[in-house]
Design an enzyme around this catalytic site. Sequence first.
Site, mmCIF file in Angstrom:
data_model
loop_
_atom_site.group_PDB
_atom_site.id
_atom_site.type_symbol
_atom_site.label_atom_id
_atom_site.label_comp_id
_atom_site.label_asym_id
_atom_site.label_seq_id
_atom_site.Cartn_x
_atom_site.Cartn_y
_atom_site.Cartn_z
ATOM 1 N N HIS A 249 -24.886 -17.904 29.846
ATOM 2 C CA HIS A 249 -24.765 -19.239 29.274
ATOM 3 C C HIS A 249 -23.424 -19.855 29.651
ATOM 4 C CE1 HIS A 249 -28.005 -19.074 25.886
ATOM 5 N NE2 HIS A 249 -28.468 -18.704 27.064
ATOM 6 N N TYR B 137 -25.403 -25.083 17.535
ATOM 7 C CA TYR B 137 -24.763 -24.991 16.222
ATOM 8 C C TYR B 137 -24.904 -26.355 15.562
ATOM 9 C CZ TYR B 137 -22.569 -20.506 17.361
ATOM 10 O OH TYR B 137 -22.336 -19.188 17.667
ATOM 11 N N PRO C 194 -20.669 -14.129 10.992
ATOM 12 C CA PRO C 194 -21.296 -14.153 12.316
ATOM 13 C C PRO C 194 -21.219 -15.486 13.039
ATOM 14 C CG PRO C 194 -22.969 -14.210 10.597
ATOM 15 C CD PRO C 194 -21.658 -13.993 9.899
ATOM 16 N N LYS D 247 -18.487 -12.765 16.884
ATOM 17 C CA LYS D 247 -17.385 -11.871 17.232
ATOM 18 C C LYS D 247 -17.622 -10.414 16.872
ATOM 19 C CE LYS D 247 -15.896 -14.601 19.257
ATOM 20 N NZ LYS D 247 -15.657 -14.554 20.658
ATOM 21 N N TYR E 6 -14.291 -18.528 21.736
ATOM 22 C CA TYR E 6 -15.712 -18.140 21.706
ATOM 23 C C TYR E 6 -16.042 -17.211 22.873
ATOM 24 C CZ TYR E 6 -20.686 -18.677 20.662
ATOM 25 O OH TYR E 6 -22.006 -18.445 20.296
#
Length: 392
Positions: A72, A201, A293, A297, A385
């Site tokens: 991704h 998200y 979550p 991580k 991220y």
Amino acid sequence: MHTTVGIIGGGPAGLLLARLLHRAGVDCLVLESRTRAHVEQRQRAGMLEQGTVHALREAGAAARLDAEGLVHQGIELRFEGERHHIDFPALTGGRTVTIYAQTAIVKDLVALQLADGPPLLFEAEALAVERAESERPVVRFLHQGREQTLTCDWVAGCDGFHGVSRDAFPAGASRSYAHEYPYSWLGILAEVPPSCEELIYARSERGFALHSMRSPAVSRLYLQVPNGTAPEDWPDERIWDELDARFAIDADWTLKRGPVIDKSVTVMRAHVHEPMRHGRLLLAGDAAHIVPPTGAKGLNLAVSDVRLLARALTALHRTGDPQLLDGYSESCLYRVWQATRFSDDMTRMLHTRPDGDAFDDRMQLTRLRRITASRHAAAELAANYSGLPLSG
């Protein structure tokens, strides 16, 4: 029984550590309390930082990952009917992330372990770690109906949040920092192709939602729900309707629906145990830290712990130099706290607080607007991220 490194826990942390040590010529043995079937079926994380992918390749455990993993280039933020792409390679100098299920990682590592070692004992329940301050710590465990002992030069506690390793730290020798969030995640696994190319998200007044995937044919989705929610409180149709409402945007986009094959509720919490070493007992992964979550991580932190620990134990084995082992806890905890901070920021920015007010609502939107309007802010999110560099 005796080994150089006794590893408690046959999840991804323990199995990867064993693999790395084995390839470096360091003897070890893994004790896993559950059956092989249980370990290989546990549904967990699926987003891998670039460093995690590298670690699996280093361990010789990435053949299927390289063939089936979904690379991704970023994530999508949704709020107020808008969609915003965060381009990781453009913001980080080329870094990406990969979707590959933790269940698949465990299966790959178990197969390698059973094929050419080191030893892996299933249904071997660790009861206690004793004499951690001595040169020969002992792990007492139950296997095949009788109690046995394993003496080690070092013990690696990779046995998760509810394991026995952390309990071996004497009173006063450690400190824990904990926080529980006022909401949980309802997660589903569905036999339906993903409705998106990258993770979504979504922040809405109805609560948070996340769209992820496990493969081109299986989707993984989450809903923010009140603490105390039971999976049976949410029939499948209600889940899909709520996901539709929270992912809604002012554009042509459709959420694909399909059969739900797994449903569970995850409590949102953060927990950090300091230090991560006592004598010859070293903690790694969830045994030392839990993060919410939202920032993806948990698994990646466990892998970074293991990489540092394998490097330190290998250096000691080959040269007798304890410097990396002496710095293990400090090196890990710097990264752990950075990841905890990032996960907490993401969680607070995207979830609706049960006791929130109009001010909280505006602050969330302001934080999201800053990320989507500022390259600097977007780059900070992308860097955290996709994974901070390994220290130590």
